[in-house]
Motif scaffolding. Structure first.
Motif, PDB file in Angstrom:
ATOM      1  N   GLN A 266       0.824  -1.204   0.000  1.00 63.82           N
ATOM      2  CA  GLN A 266       0.000   0.000   0.000  1.00 63.82           C
ATOM      3  C   GLN A 266       0.851   1.243   0.000  1.00 63.82           C
ATOM      4  OE1 GLN A 266      -2.239  -0.843   3.689  1.00 63.82           O
ATOM      5  NE2 GLN A 266      -3.899  -0.828   2.232  1.00 63.82           N
ATOM      6  N   TYR A 267       0.613   2.149  -0.927  1.00 62.48           N
ATOM      7  CA  TYR A 267       1.419   3.372  -0.970  1.00 62.48           C
ATOM      8  C   TYR A 267       0.715   4.553  -0.348  1.00 62.48           C
ATOM      9  CZ  TYR A 267      -1.331   4.524  -5.157  1.00 62.48           C
ATOM     10  OH  TYR A 267      -2.338   4.787  -6.034  1.00 62.48           O
ATOM     11  N   ASN A 268      -0.536   4.406  -0.040  1.00 63.08           N
ATOM     12  CA  ASN A 268      -1.273   5.565   0.481  1.00 63.08           C
ATOM     13  C   ASN A 268      -1.994   5.194   1.766  1.00 63.08           C
ATOM     14  OD1 ASN A 268      -2.596   8.040   0.759  1.00 63.08           O
ATOM     15  ND2 ASN A 268      -4.132   7.564  -0.799  1.00 63.08           N
ATOM     16  N   THR A 269      -1.213   4.798   2.786  1.00 63.58           N
ATOM     17  CA  THR A 269      -1.857   4.525   4.075  1.00 63.58           C
ATOM     18  C   THR A 269      -2.295   5.832   4.717  1.00 63.58           C
ATOM     19  OG1 THR A 269       0.341   4.501   5.067  1.00 63.58           O
ATOM     20  CG2 THR A 269      -0.658   2.366   4.604  1.00 63.58           C
ATOM     21  N   GLU A 270      -1.776   6.948   4.170  1.00 64.05           N
ATOM     22  CA  GLU A 270      -2.217   8.253   4.665  1.00 64.05           C
ATOM     23  C   GLU A 270      -3.685   8.488   4.346  1.00 64.05           C
ATOM     24  OE1 GLU A 270       0.253   7.614   2.571  1.00 64.05           O
ATOM     25  OE2 GLU A 270       2.042   8.775   2.985  1.00 64.05           O
ATOM     26  N   MET A 271      -4.225   7.715   3.400  1.00 60.38           N
ATOM     27  CA  MET A 271      -5.582   7.910   2.911  1.00 60.38           C
ATOM     28  C   MET A 271      -5.754   9.303   2.304  1.00 60.38           C
ATOM     29  SD  MET A 271      -7.114   5.015   3.548  1.00 60.38           S
ATOM     30  CE  MET A 271      -8.890   5.285   3.555  1.00 60.38           C
ATOM     31  N   ASP A 277      -0.673  14.551  -0.239  1.00 66.28           N
ATOM     32  CA  ASP A 277      -1.018  13.824   0.990  1.00 66.28           C
ATOM     33  C   ASP A 277      -0.534  12.378   0.928  1.00 66.28           C
ATOM     34  OD1 ASP A 277      -2.273  16.156   1.628  1.00 66.28           O
ATOM     35  OD2 ASP A 277      -4.298  15.420   1.168  1.00 66.28           O
ATOM     36  N   MET A 278      -0.480  11.810  -0.277  1.00 63.09           N
ATOM     37  CA  MET A 278      -0.151  10.390  -0.415  1.00 63.09           C
ATOM     38  C   MET A 278       1.318  10.104  -0.120  1.00 63.09           C
ATOM     39  SD  MET A 278      -2.263   9.551  -3.869  1.00 63.09           S
ATOM     40  CE  MET A 278      -3.941  10.178  -4.074  1.00 63.09           C
ATOM     41  N   MET A 279       2.132  11.174  -0.060  1.00 61.68           N
ATOM     42  CA  MET A 279       3.566  11.005   0.176  1.00 61.68           C
ATOM     43  C   MET A 279       3.993  11.615   1.493  1.00 61.68           C
ATOM     44  SD  MET A 279       4.880  11.746  -3.619  1.00 61.68           S
ATOM     45  CE  MET A 279       3.311  12.180  -4.293  1.00 61.68           C
ATOM     46  N   SER A 280       3.041  11.940   2.350  1.00 60.71           N
ATOM     47  CA  SER A 280       3.404  12.682   3.568  1.00 60.71           C
ATOM     48  C   SER A 280       4.028  11.778   4.628  1.00 60.71           C
ATOM     49  CB  SER A 280       2.174  13.413   4.118  1.00 60.71           C
ATOM     50  OG  SER A 280       1.142  12.488   4.382  1.00 60.71           O
ATOM     51  N   ARG A 283       6.375   6.015   6.245  1.00 55.00           N
ATOM     52  CA  ARG A 283       6.192   4.584   6.024  1.00 55.00           C
ATOM     53  C   ARG A 283       4.761   4.290   5.598  1.00 55.00           C
ATOM     54  NH1 ARG A 283      10.666   1.802   7.704  1.00 55.00           N
ATOM     55  NH2 ARG A 283       9.614  -0.201   7.735  1.00 55.00           N
ATOM     56  N   ASP A 284       4.609   3.212   4.842  1.00 53.10           N
ATOM     57  CA  ASP A 284       3.290   2.743   4.482  1.00 53.10           C
ATOM     58  C   ASP A 284       3.173   1.304   4.979  1.00 53.10           C
ATOM     59  OD1 ASP A 284       1.691   4.797   2.944  1.00 53.10           O
ATOM     60  OD2 ASP A 284       3.605   4.946   1.906  1.00 53.10           O
ATOM     61  N   ALA A 285       2.514   0.433   4.226  1.00 48.44           N
ATOM     62  CA  ALA A 285       2.300  -0.903   4.783  1.00 48.44           C
ATOM     63  C   ALA A 285       2.263  -1.968   3.706  1.00 48.44           C
ATOM     64  CB  ALA A 285       0.985  -0.939   5.566  1.00 48.44           C
ATOM     65  N   LYS A 336       8.040   4.170   2.912  1.00 50.01           N
ATOM     66  CA  LYS A 336       7.313   5.080   2.018  1.00 50.01           C
ATOM     67  C   LYS A 336       6.914   4.584   0.623  1.00 50.01           C
ATOM     68  CE  LYS A 336       8.054   9.990   0.974  1.00 50.01           C
ATOM     69  NZ  LYS A 336       7.564  10.771   2.083  1.00 50.01           N
ATOM     70  N   ASN A 337       5.625   4.607   0.361  1.00 50.07           N
ATOM     71  CA  ASN A 337       5.084   4.338  -0.976  1.00 50.07           C
ATOM     72  C   ASN A 337       5.721   3.130  -1.680  1.00 50.07           C
ATOM     73  OD1 ASN A 337       4.136   6.938  -0.187  1.00 50.07           O
ATOM     74  ND2 ASN A 337       3.644   7.360  -2.310  1.00 50.07           N
ATOM     75  N   PRO A 338       5.585   1.952  -1.105  1.00 46.93           N
ATOM     76  CA  PRO A 338       6.187   0.759  -1.709  1.00 46.93           C
ATOM     77  C   PRO A 338       5.498   0.407  -3.038  1.00 46.93           C
ATOM     78  CG  PRO A 338       4.662   0.096  -0.002  1.00 46.93           C
ATOM     79  CD  PRO A 338       4.737   1.596   0.059  1.00 46.93           C
TER      80      PRO A 338
HETATM   81 CA    CA Z   1       2.572   7.042   1.332  1.00 44.24          CA
END
Ligand code: CA
Ligand code: RUQ
Ligand code: CUA
Length: 641
Positions: A266-271, A277-280, A283-285, A336-338
């Motif tokens: 998941q690259y956008n755990t920030e939602m 916002d997607m790169m803020s 780490r992601d998951a 970040k953004n895997p």
């Molecule tokens: Ca991200």
């Protein structure tokens, strides 16, 4: 050593490549640090690919006339919405299997049979005519491909298509509800509870874009209403079994060999609903699904439905799954953004590539299962390696000898690294040299796969690298360049570039497997088609009011009817059966000015329905060269005013 020296084998070629780097992608690379090893001096410079004289597989890609390839490749067709079938190592394109988009050769989207598979609107026209297929994978048995099915996705309209690998045709397409941006796709390899089921019965599908649920237009400004879903499709019925509501966006999908785990990176755990916002987050998951628990929750009725869809949706969000002992999902933290998650052929690890981090993350599946069982306290401990490999890691392939091969998009390189050594290095042994080799590719690779890579039978012979840019590798053909699929010999310690192959954009993912794993049939049987006309004597025109059925057969070099008569305004269904039994004896059927063209393979039946709205004489002709009298193979359609 500076970062530049360590990561780039040749400054000059690296500069050339750098001009391709998207500035937005670079902006996200702030935290990149140096790699831990030196590039090999043998790395091939980008500008010249020297002859591979002396290497064992020199000319492996050149097959003598009449010689057959030893591997099949199934390639996603990208925007053409089809699946490409290649022979490898030659790289020859053998076939295209239309799925999501009409195809003028076979009449896909023209015949009633294909329209039914593709899906139509109330007026009989196709529901969709564009597609964006990314990923393709095939069905498994005992951890290897079993030659039954392959699947391919359409990101634009959220569809999954199934290919029968006996006829190499698409036989079902399912539109997934409640989602947008259907991206990763992976069949399971076993059942999580029944050990007797050691073959594919489910296909997992990850949705990339979060949308308000239900998506009525009312909640556009409420980011908390946005969700993505992870979907399970039944491999046989192709019906959607269930969905899991999750936090974050799904990218790729992977499944474990024991069937217990499925995962998506998941690259956008920030939602984030906005780009920045997607790169803020740093780490992601990689999100794991406990398949047995998810299915038990569905069975126990612990689900919701959304909108018109009847599909059960269970709650896989972080908030609802904090307690390991009951959790349906586990969010393993990765940088970040895997991009990309791939299962190693020894069945032990899933590997996430870092994309905006120069790392790959190795997650041990036994430890994830331990966490679900309450035997591992910290989920983070399932990460057994997180090591630097180079800039822009995207996808990983395997050779079955413990090595992984990761595409480095920004570095335009393949990096070969040893999984065990990476684990040792991560555990503190800084003498462990995990990078084995580097190879420049041309240019900006996305997907990679190796022969049999994601099976227990990974054989470490060939690797294909899907380069997103070809720049100077082919004759110029105007502004739109082909992409460059490169074939690499990975049988030795060093990777050796064998060939460039141009491809039409944008193919994305592919698999490569031994030719004896499929047993294609080359002649249909008449009984497979309920509409078949088995005897030419049954040909003719049957009228019921304005509805007219025309039955016809083909046998080289003639159609069974020399002419047939219709009246203006008739709704005509024309059914053509090819009675030829000889392999490779295909006929076509075109009706000028009526926008009809399709083929019938040996013993196949196909039908078209149209309104005879233009009076006149129309020469329906065979479009597939079948006989010395092919040009004479026609029939007159007479539409009376
Ligand atoms: Ca991200
Ligand atoms: S994703 S280039 Cu659509 Cu396949 Cu990685
Ligand atoms: Cu039949 Cu050409």
């Amino acid at each position: 050593m500076s970062q530049d020296q360590q990561l780039k084998p040749k400054a000059a070629s690296a500069m050339g490549r750098r001009t391709f780097i998207n500035t937005a992608a670079l902006a996200g690379l702030g935290g990149v640090v140096a790699c831990t090893d030196k590039p090999t001096s043998a790395a091939t410079p980008a500008a010249s690919t020297p002859a591979i004289a002396g290497h064992a597989s020199a000319n492996a890609t050149h097959l003598k006339p009449g010689e057959l390839d030893t591997y099949y490749g199934l390639w996603s067709g990208g925007h053409t919405g089809d699946m490409r079938v290649l022979g490898l190592p030659s790289g020859r394109e053998l076939h295209r299997i239309p799925c999501f988009v009409p195809d003028a050769l076979v009449g896909w989207g023209i015949t009633n049979e294909s329209k039914k598979i593709m899906g139509t609107k109330a007026d009989g026209s196709l529901k969709y005519t564009v597609a964006d297929s990314h990923h393709t994978h095939a069905s498994y048995k005992d951890g290897n491909y079993d030659g039954r099915y392959a699947w391919i996705n359409d990101k634009i309209n959220g569809r999954i298509a199934r290919i029968r690998l006996d006829y190499f045709t698409c036989d079902k397409i399912t539109e997934i509800p409640n989602i947008q941006g259907f991206h990763g796709i992976f069949p399971d390899k076993a059942d999580p509870v029944d050990p007797a089921i050691n073959y594919t019965t489910r296909v997992f599908c990850g949705a990339e874009f979060a949308i308000p649920l239900p998506n009525t237009g009312a909640d556009a400004d409420k980011p908390e209403k946005y969700h993505s879903l992870f979907t399970c499709v039944d491999a046989e019925s192709m019906e959607v079994r269930y969905q899991v509501l999750i936090d974050g966006n799904c990218d790729l999908t992977a499944t474990s060999y024991d069937g217990k785990l499925a995962a998506t990176n998941q690259y956008n755990t920030e939602m984030g609903v906005k780009y920045e916002d997607m790169m803020s987050a740093e780490r992601d998951a990689c999100l794991f699904f406990n398949v047995a628990r998810v299915e038990a929750a569905v069975k126990a009725g612990k689900f919701k439905t959304y909108g018109d869809s009847k599909v059960p949706v269970v709650d896989g969000t972080r908030e609802a799954n904090k307690d390991a002992k009951t959790a349906l999902t586990a969010y393993v933290s990765v940088p970040k953004n895997p991009h990309g998650v791939n299962a190693s052929p020894d069945a032990k690890y899933f590997i996430c590539a870092g994309k905006l981090s120069p790392t790959v993350t190795v997650i041990e599946l036994a430890k994830v299962l331990d966490w679900f069982d309450g035997k591992l306290e910290k989920l983070d401990a399932a990460v057994v390696a997180e090591v630097e490999v180079g800039l822009g890691p995207l996808h990983t392939a395997f050779d079955g000898r413990g090595n992984a091969y990761t595409t480095l998009f920004l570095d335009s390189q393949m990096v070969k690294w040893n999984v065990d050594a990476a684990i040792k290095f991560h555990a503190g042994d800084k003498t462990a040299k995990y990078v084995v080799d580097r190879l420049d590719v041309q240019y900006q690779p996305g997907h990679v796969n190796a022969s049999q890579s994601e099976t227990r039978a990974a054989d470490g012979k060939y690797m294909a690298v899907g380069c997103k840019f070809s720049k100077d590798r082919f004759l110029p053909v105007g502004p739109l360049h082909p992409e460059n699929e490169q074939l690499v010999d990975i049988s030795g310690d060093k990777m050796v570039l064998l060939a460039d192959h141009p491809v039409r954009g944008e193919p994305h993912d592919f698999i490569i497997f031994k030719r004896d794993l499929v047993r294609p049939k080359q002649v249909y049987t008449l009984d497979e088609f309920p509409l078949a006309t088995k005897d030419p004597k049954d040909s003719g025109v049957v009228r019921s009011g304005k509805k007219v059925t025309v039955r016809m057969t083909s046998q080289a070099p003639a159609f069974s009817l020399r002419e047939f008569k219709l009246k203006k305004g008739d709704e005509v269904t024309l059914i053509l059966t090819n009675l030829d039994k000889v392999e490779d004896l295909t006929h076509g059927f075109a009706i000028p000015k009526y926008n009809v063209n399709f083929i019938v393979n040996p013993q196949e039946t196909a039908s078209v329905t149209f309104i005879a709205d233009k009076p006149g004489v129309y020469w329906c002709y065979c479009t597939h060269f079948c006989h010395a009298l092919h040009l004479e193979m026609r029939t007159r359609m007479i539409v009376e005013a």
